[in-house]
Design a protein around this motif. Structure first.
Motif, PDB file in Angstrom:
ATOM      1  N   ARG A 179       0.809  -1.211   0.000  1.00 52.22           N
ATOM      2  CA  ARG A 179       0.000   0.000   0.000  1.00 52.22           C
ATOM      3  C   ARG A 179       0.839   1.255   0.000  1.00 52.22           C
ATOM      4  O   ARG A 179       0.489   2.252  -0.581  1.00 52.22           O
ATOM      5  CB  ARG A 179      -0.934   0.014   1.215  1.00 52.22           C
ATOM      6  CG  ARG A 179      -2.069  -0.968   1.092  1.00 52.22           C
ATOM      7  CD  ARG A 179      -3.085  -0.767   2.196  1.00 52.22           C
ATOM      8  NE  ARG A 179      -2.540  -1.046   3.505  1.00 52.22           N
ATOM      9  CZ  ARG A 179      -3.272  -1.448   4.527  1.00 52.22           C
ATOM     10  NH1 ARG A 179      -4.571  -1.629   4.383  1.00 52.22           N
ATOM     11  NH2 ARG A 179      -2.745  -1.657   5.702  1.00 52.22           N
ATOM     12  N   GLY A 180       1.949   1.226   0.675  1.00 56.69           N
ATOM     13  CA  GLY A 180       2.667   2.458   0.909  1.00 56.69           C
ATOM     14  C   GLY A 180       3.801   2.743  -0.039  1.00 56.69           C
ATOM     15  O   GLY A 180       4.377   3.820   0.011  1.00 56.69           O
ATOM     16  N   PHE A 181       4.131   1.804  -0.902  1.00 52.38           N
ATOM     17  CA  PHE A 181       5.242   2.035  -1.813  1.00 52.38           C
ATOM     18  C   PHE A 181       4.799   2.893  -2.979  1.00 52.38           C
ATOM     19  O   PHE A 181       3.753   2.679  -3.553  1.00 52.38           O
ATOM     20  CB  PHE A 181       5.779   0.712  -2.359  1.00 52.38           C
ATOM     21  CG  PHE A 181       6.568  -0.073  -1.360  1.00 52.38           C
ATOM     22  CD1 PHE A 181       5.967  -1.067  -0.619  1.00 52.38           C
ATOM     23  CD2 PHE A 181       7.904   0.180  -1.158  1.00 52.38           C
ATOM     24  CE1 PHE A 181       6.672  -1.795   0.313  1.00 52.38           C
ATOM     25  CE2 PHE A 181       8.631  -0.553  -0.230  1.00 52.38           C
ATOM     26  CZ  PHE A 181       8.010  -1.541   0.502  1.00 52.38           C
ATOM     27  N   GLN A 182       5.584   3.858  -3.334  1.00 50.65           N
ATOM     28  CA  GLN A 182       5.309   4.615  -4.542  1.00 50.65           C
ATOM     29  C   GLN A 182       5.759   3.806  -5.737  1.00 50.65           C
ATOM     30  O   GLN A 182       6.441   2.800  -5.606  1.00 50.65           O
ATOM     31  CB  GLN A 182       6.030   5.960  -4.476  1.00 50.65           C
ATOM     32  CG  GLN A 182       5.496   6.840  -3.369  1.00 50.65           C
ATOM     33  CD  GLN A 182       6.174   8.184  -3.326  1.00 50.65           C
ATOM     34  OE1 GLN A 182       7.073   8.459  -4.099  1.00 50.65           O
ATOM     35  NE2 GLN A 182       5.733   9.048  -2.441  1.00 50.65           N
ATOM     36  N   ASP A 183       5.363   4.245  -6.901  1.00 51.32           N
ATOM     37  CA  ASP A 183       5.725   3.542  -8.125  1.00 51.32           C
ATOM     38  C   ASP A 183       5.147   2.137  -8.160  1.00 51.32           C
ATOM     39  O   ASP A 183       5.726   1.255  -8.790  1.00 51.32           O
ATOM     40  CB  ASP A 183       7.254   3.433  -8.267  1.00 51.32           C
ATOM     41  CG  ASP A 183       7.787   4.477  -9.238  1.00 51.32           C
ATOM     42  OD1 ASP A 183       8.990   4.614  -9.372  1.00 51.32           O
ATOM     43  OD2 ASP A 183       6.944   5.150  -9.838  1.00 51.32           O
ATOM     44  N   THR A 184       4.045   1.942  -7.446  1.00 48.41           N
ATOM     45  CA  THR A 184       3.464   0.609  -7.416  1.00 48.41           C
ATOM     46  C   THR A 184       2.079   0.672  -8.019  1.00 48.41           C
ATOM     47  O   THR A 184       1.123   1.054  -7.355  1.00 48.41           O
ATOM     48  CB  THR A 184       3.356   0.104  -5.965  1.00 48.41           C
ATOM     49  OG1 THR A 184       4.610   0.218  -5.343  1.00 48.41           O
ATOM     50  CG2 THR A 184       2.925  -1.345  -5.940  1.00 48.41           C
ATOM     51  N   GLU A 185       2.020   0.329  -9.283  1.00 50.25           N
ATOM     52  CA  GLU A 185       0.710   0.375  -9.917  1.00 50.25           C
ATOM     53  C   GLU A 185      -0.065  -0.878  -9.582  1.00 50.25           C
ATOM     54  O   GLU A 185       0.492  -1.886  -9.146  1.00 50.25           O
ATOM     55  CB  GLU A 185       0.839   0.512 -11.435  1.00 50.25           C
ATOM     56  CG  GLU A 185       1.317  -0.744 -12.152  1.00 50.25           C
ATOM     57  CD  GLU A 185       2.811  -0.785 -12.326  1.00 50.25           C
ATOM     58  OE1 GLU A 185       3.520  -0.171 -11.501  1.00 50.25           O
ATOM     59  OE2 GLU A 185       3.265  -1.425 -13.282  1.00 50.25           O
ATOM     60  N   ALA A 186      -1.367  -0.815  -9.812  1.00 50.01           N
ATOM     61  CA  ALA A 186      -2.229  -1.980  -9.654  1.00 50.01           C
ATOM     62  C   ALA A 186      -2.250  -2.741 -10.973  1.00 50.01           C
ATOM     63  O   ALA A 186      -2.339  -2.159 -12.040  1.00 50.01           O
ATOM     64  CB  ALA A 186      -3.640  -1.552  -9.270  1.00 50.01           C
ATOM     65  N   PHE A 187      -2.120  -4.067 -10.877  1.00 51.88           N
ATOM     66  CA  PHE A 187      -2.187  -4.934 -12.046  1.00 51.88           C
ATOM     67  C   PHE A 187      -3.571  -5.571 -12.070  1.00 51.88           C
ATOM     68  O   PHE A 187      -4.006  -6.154 -11.067  1.00 51.88           O
ATOM     69  CB  PHE A 187      -1.123  -6.032 -11.963  1.00 51.88           C
ATOM     70  CG  PHE A 187       0.279  -5.527 -12.126  1.00 51.88           C
ATOM     71  CD1 PHE A 187       0.975  -5.034 -11.040  1.00 51.88           C
ATOM     72  CD2 PHE A 187       0.888  -5.549 -13.355  1.00 51.88           C
ATOM     73  CE1 PHE A 187       2.268  -4.560 -11.170  1.00 51.88           C
ATOM     74  CE2 PHE A 187       2.192  -5.088 -13.509  1.00 51.88           C
ATOM     75  CZ  PHE A 187       2.874  -4.596 -12.419  1.00 51.88           C
ATOM     76  N   PHE A 188      -4.217  -5.494 -13.199  1.00 51.01           N
ATOM     77  CA  PHE A 188      -5.591  -5.992 -13.300  1.00 51.01           C
ATOM     78  C   PHE A 188      -5.641  -7.329 -14.024  1.00 51.01           C
ATOM     79  O   PHE A 188      -4.852  -7.586 -14.949  1.00 51.01           O
ATOM     80  CB  PHE A 188      -6.459  -4.998 -14.059  1.00 51.01           C
ATOM     81  CG  PHE A 188      -6.881  -3.818 -13.237  1.00 51.01           C
ATOM     82  CD1 PHE A 188      -6.043  -2.721 -13.091  1.00 51.01           C
ATOM     83  CD2 PHE A 188      -8.101  -3.802 -12.583  1.00 51.01           C
ATOM     84  CE1 PHE A 188      -6.414  -1.637 -12.322  1.00 51.01           C
ATOM     85  CE2 PHE A 188      -8.483  -2.711 -11.818  1.00 51.01           C
ATOM     86  CZ  PHE A 188      -7.641  -1.633 -11.683  1.00 51.01           C
TER      87      PHE A 188
END
Lengths: 115, 111
Positions: free
Chosen positions: A97-106
């Motif tokens: 949740r808290g990491f930047q640069d972490t997109e959601a993969f669908f």
């Protein structure tokens, strides 16, 4: 090489008959989300798991439940589907949740039809 | 709560440039994402901005102004395959880092 896999792609269920949608991931991500998307609308977050911690959205109907038996799998249970529950259901994962640069993969989504 | 606005539809010609604007009002901010979604398919990640400025990735660029609550996605040298819905999404660090989406902008590319 699909990393978030949803089954089935298309599901037809009868009004009031319980239905389960499944999602699996090979990314070892901590967070798994379920979104509902109706035609021409924004995906709407139903709930998410942070590891084993379940987080329900305040406006998600009780008719919708979820299970996450292990890191890789997450299920969406609709206890008594109504006609208004016909939609595309999207599963997504993210590393944390808290990491930047972490997109959601669908995943590819499951299109649910209620007859 | 979250409020994310983007235009419903845009039409452009093959080879042209299109700019899709997104404005947002969220309690917290931890990044803005753009996703592409073809009809009947899942959203696929295009870009991510967390600091002000322009991020360029080939034919696609995304801009962010946090003080204005504003972003745009710029699509250059449009191709027919770019016809899709483009979703703006904001991650809110005051709300469990959840990702909230706009309704999407349907871009139609014409020959």
């Amino acid at each position: 090489d699909a990393m978030v896999i949803q089954n089935p792609r298309y599901q037809v269920t009868q009004f009031g008959k319980p239905v389960t949608l499944s999602c699996s991931q090979t990314l070892n991500h901590n967070v798994m989300y379920w979104y509902q998307q109706k035609s021409s609308q924004a995906p709407k977050l139903l709930f998410h798991y942070y590891d084993k911690d379940f987080n329900n959205e305040a406006d998600t109907p009780d008719n919708f439940q979820s299970r996450r038996p292990n890191t890789s799998f997450c299920f969406l249970d609709i206890r008594s589907p109504g006609l208004g529950d016909a939609a595309m259901y999207l599963c997504a994962t993210s590393r944390d949740r808290g990491f930047q640069d972490t997109e959601a993969f669908f995943g590819q989504g499951t299109r649910l039809t209620v007859v | 709560g979250q409020n994310i606005d983007q235009p419903t539809e845009m039409t452009a010609t093959e080879g042209a440039i299109v700019q899709i604007n997104c404005t947002y009002q969220t309690s917290g901010f931890n990044g803005l994402f753009w996703y592409q979604q073809h009809a009947g398919e899942a959203p696929t990640f295009l870009s991510y901005n967390v600091l002000d400025g322009l991020e360029e990735k080939g034919r696609f660029s995304s801009f962010l102004s946090r003080s204005k609550g504003y972003s745009y996605l710029l699509l250059k040298e449009l191709q027919m395959k770019d016809s899709a819905s483009y979703l703006c999404a904001v991650r809110d660090d005051s709300n469990d880092y959840k990702l909230s989406f706009g309704a999407g902008t349907t871009v139609t590319v014409r020959a």
